[in-house]
Design an enzyme around this catalytic site. Structure first.
Site, mmCIF file in Angstrom:
data_model
loop_
_atom_site.group_PDB
_atom_site.id
_atom_site.type_symbol
_atom_site.label_atom_id
_atom_site.label_comp_id
_atom_site.label_asym_id
_atom_site.label_seq_id
_atom_site.Cartn_x
_atom_site.Cartn_y
_atom_site.Cartn_z
ATOM 1 N N GLY A 244 35.457 42.412 44.804
ATOM 2 C CA GLY A 244 36.507 41.647 45.479
ATOM 3 C C GLY A 244 36.439 40.169 45.173
ATOM 4 N N SER B 26 34.588 33.279 37.918
ATOM 5 C CA SER B 26 33.612 34.031 38.713
ATOM 6 C C SER B 26 33.977 33.883 40.179
ATOM 7 C CB SER B 26 32.202 33.473 38.480
ATOM 8 O OG SER B 26 31.330 33.897 39.515
ATOM 9 N N GLY C 191 33.964 44.099 32.612
ATOM 10 C CA GLY C 191 34.122 42.825 31.917
ATOM 11 C C GLY C 191 32.885 42.471 31.096
ATOM 12 N N GLN C 192 33.137 41.933 29.918
ATOM 13 C CA GLN C 192 32.047 41.442 29.060
ATOM 14 C C GLN C 192 31.290 40.300 29.733
ATOM 15 O OE1 GLN C 192 30.702 42.518 26.360
ATOM 16 N NE2 GLN C 192 29.409 40.729 25.904
ATOM 17 N N HIS D 108 39.305 39.545 36.945
ATOM 18 C CA HIS D 108 39.441 40.905 37.478
ATOM 19 C C HIS D 108 40.836 41.466 37.159
ATOM 20 C CE1 HIS D 108 36.510 39.068 40.513
ATOM 21 N NE2 HIS D 108 35.800 39.998 39.908
HETATM 22 P P1 AMP Z 1 32.501 41.318 40.143
HETATM 23 O O1 AMP Z 1 33.381 41.770 41.245
HETATM 24 O O2 AMP Z 1 32.577 39.841 39.925
HETATM 25 O O3 AMP Z 1 31.128 41.860 40.216
HETATM 26 O O4 AMP Z 1 33.110 41.898 38.806
HETATM 27 C C1 AMP Z 1 33.885 43.064 38.722
HETATM 28 C C2 AMP Z 1 34.262 43.254 37.275
HETATM 29 O O5 AMP Z 1 35.013 42.128 36.825
HETATM 30 C C3 AMP Z 1 33.045 43.365 36.347
HETATM 31 O O6 AMP Z 1 33.295 44.350 35.355
HETATM 32 C C4 AMP Z 1 32.964 41.980 35.756
HETATM 33 O O7 AMP Z 1 32.337 41.943 34.498
HETATM 34 C C5 AMP Z 1 34.438 41.615 35.648
HETATM 35 N N1 AMP Z 1 34.607 40.168 35.549
HETATM 36 C C6 AMP Z 1 34.061 39.208 36.356
HETATM 37 N N2 AMP Z 1 34.391 37.990 35.920
HETATM 38 C C7 AMP Z 1 35.173 38.164 34.820
HETATM 39 C C8 AMP Z 1 35.835 37.269 33.916
HETATM 40 N N3 AMP Z 1 35.750 35.940 34.041
HETATM 41 N N4 AMP Z 1 36.554 37.816 32.901
HETATM 42 C C9 AMP Z 1 36.653 39.163 32.747
HETATM 43 N N5 AMP Z 1 36.052 40.064 33.576
HETATM 44 C C10 AMP Z 1 35.324 39.562 34.598
#
Ligand code: AMP
Length: 287
Positions: free
Chosen positions: A37, A192, A154-155, A43
């Site tokens: 979230g 982020s 996400g990478q 995302h």
């Molecule tokens: P998180 O909720 O931030 O743990 O991330 C959920 C998904 O979003 C994961 O697969 C992350 O790698 C991806 N993600 C987070 N930040 C980015 C970004 N800046 N660009 C692309 N994907 C992202």
């Protein structure tokens, strides 16, 4: 914007399973985008990718206690479900699956866990013991609950992607993993959920991560040591950031590359800016 563009919000596993069953019965393939979230454009890019692959898209939103260590930011992690659902309007998400902690772990923290193997205790895993076991456990649970044809990651979280792919291979999980590129601010800062904690000054200091990665990429043709030195020099010039690690790892194994190593690699970095810990990475072609 019509109501049809707005994802339906589901909180229980039983209802989610019923939704997926009906979609499949109607001939749809299913994609899962797991998130915690506090959604941003990074995302959303994963959701759009999942949708462009022609799928019914389930976006899970769950801040997973199992992957946070003692003293980490579990309590402070932003929880913004209403804004998240609004951010997904018109972006191709069919459903937001937002279970409670009790729904996911009705008997307390699950006793059975996935273990990440050796790479799970390097880098993020060294700083955050148990983090990747907790992450893989919830991802495995989400894969079993949703049973998607494809999941999009996400990478940005390169070590996570490596370990999820490894789990899918090792445990013969019947789905495809798609990886989407990191979305950045114009100045290079990787988006982020934790960026919202940065003050204006800290956001400027945080550019040191992407700048160090750019410096490493510029020197990659000269070898690993030159690339690593270039990145460390960028950090040495920015006392506002505390470097946790910078390293260059093999794109295949995620193990550190020795000097003299060639081919596809990934430069990875983690640093603390104020109270906020940030990570980033960049692909390198080692000369
Ligand atoms: P998180 O909720 O931030 O743990 O991330 C959920 C998904 O979003 C994961 O697969 C992350 O790698 C991806 N993600 C987070 N930040 C980015 C970004 N800046 N660009 C692309 N994907 C992202």
């Amino acid at each position: 914007m019509t109501a049809l563009d707005r994802p339906r919000v589901i909180h229980t596993i039983a209802e989610l399973r019923e939704f997926v069953r009906a979609e499949r019965a109607a001939g749809a393939s299913v994609a899962l985008v797991p998130t915690m979230g506090a959604l941003h454009d990074g995302h959303v890019s994963l959701v759009e990718r999942a949708s462009s692959l022609g799928n019914t898209v389930v976006v899970s939103i769950f801040v997973n206690p199992l992957q946070f260590g003692v003293g980490e930011d579990l309590d402070r992690y932003p929880r913004t479900l209403d804004a998240d659902v609004a951010a997904l309007e018109g972006r191709g998400a069919s459903v937001v699956f937002a279970p409670s902690v009790e729904e996911m772990y009705p008997h307390g923290p699950s006793l059975t866990r996935v273990t990440a193997g050796p790479v799970g205790s390097l880098f993020e895993g060294a700083t955050r013991p148990g983090h990747f076991d907790g992450m893989l456990t919830v991802v495995a649970k989400l894969f079993n609950i949703v049973q998607p044809d494809v999941a999009v990651f996400g990478q940005k979280d390169a070590q996570q992607v490596h370990l999820v792919k490894q789990m899918v291979l090792d445990l013969n999980l019947p789905l495809r993993i798609e990886v989407a590129p990191t979305v950045r601010e114009d100045d290079g800062l990787a988006l982020s959920s934790r960026n919202r904690f940065l003050s204006g000054d800290e956001a400027r200091v945080a550019l040191v991560l992407s700048q160090a990665l750019a410096a490493a990429a510029a020197q990659a043709g000269q070898g690993v040591d030159a690339a690593r030195d270039a990145a460390r020099a960028v950090f040495a010039d920015e006392p506002g950031a505390v470097l946790d690690y910078f390293d260059i790892v093999s794109a295949d194994s995620f193990e550190p590359v020795d000097d003299g190593g060639t081919g596809a690699a990934t430069a990875i970095v983690a640093a603390r800016v104020g109270a906020t810990r940030l990570i980033d990475n960049r692909s390198l072609d080692l000369g």
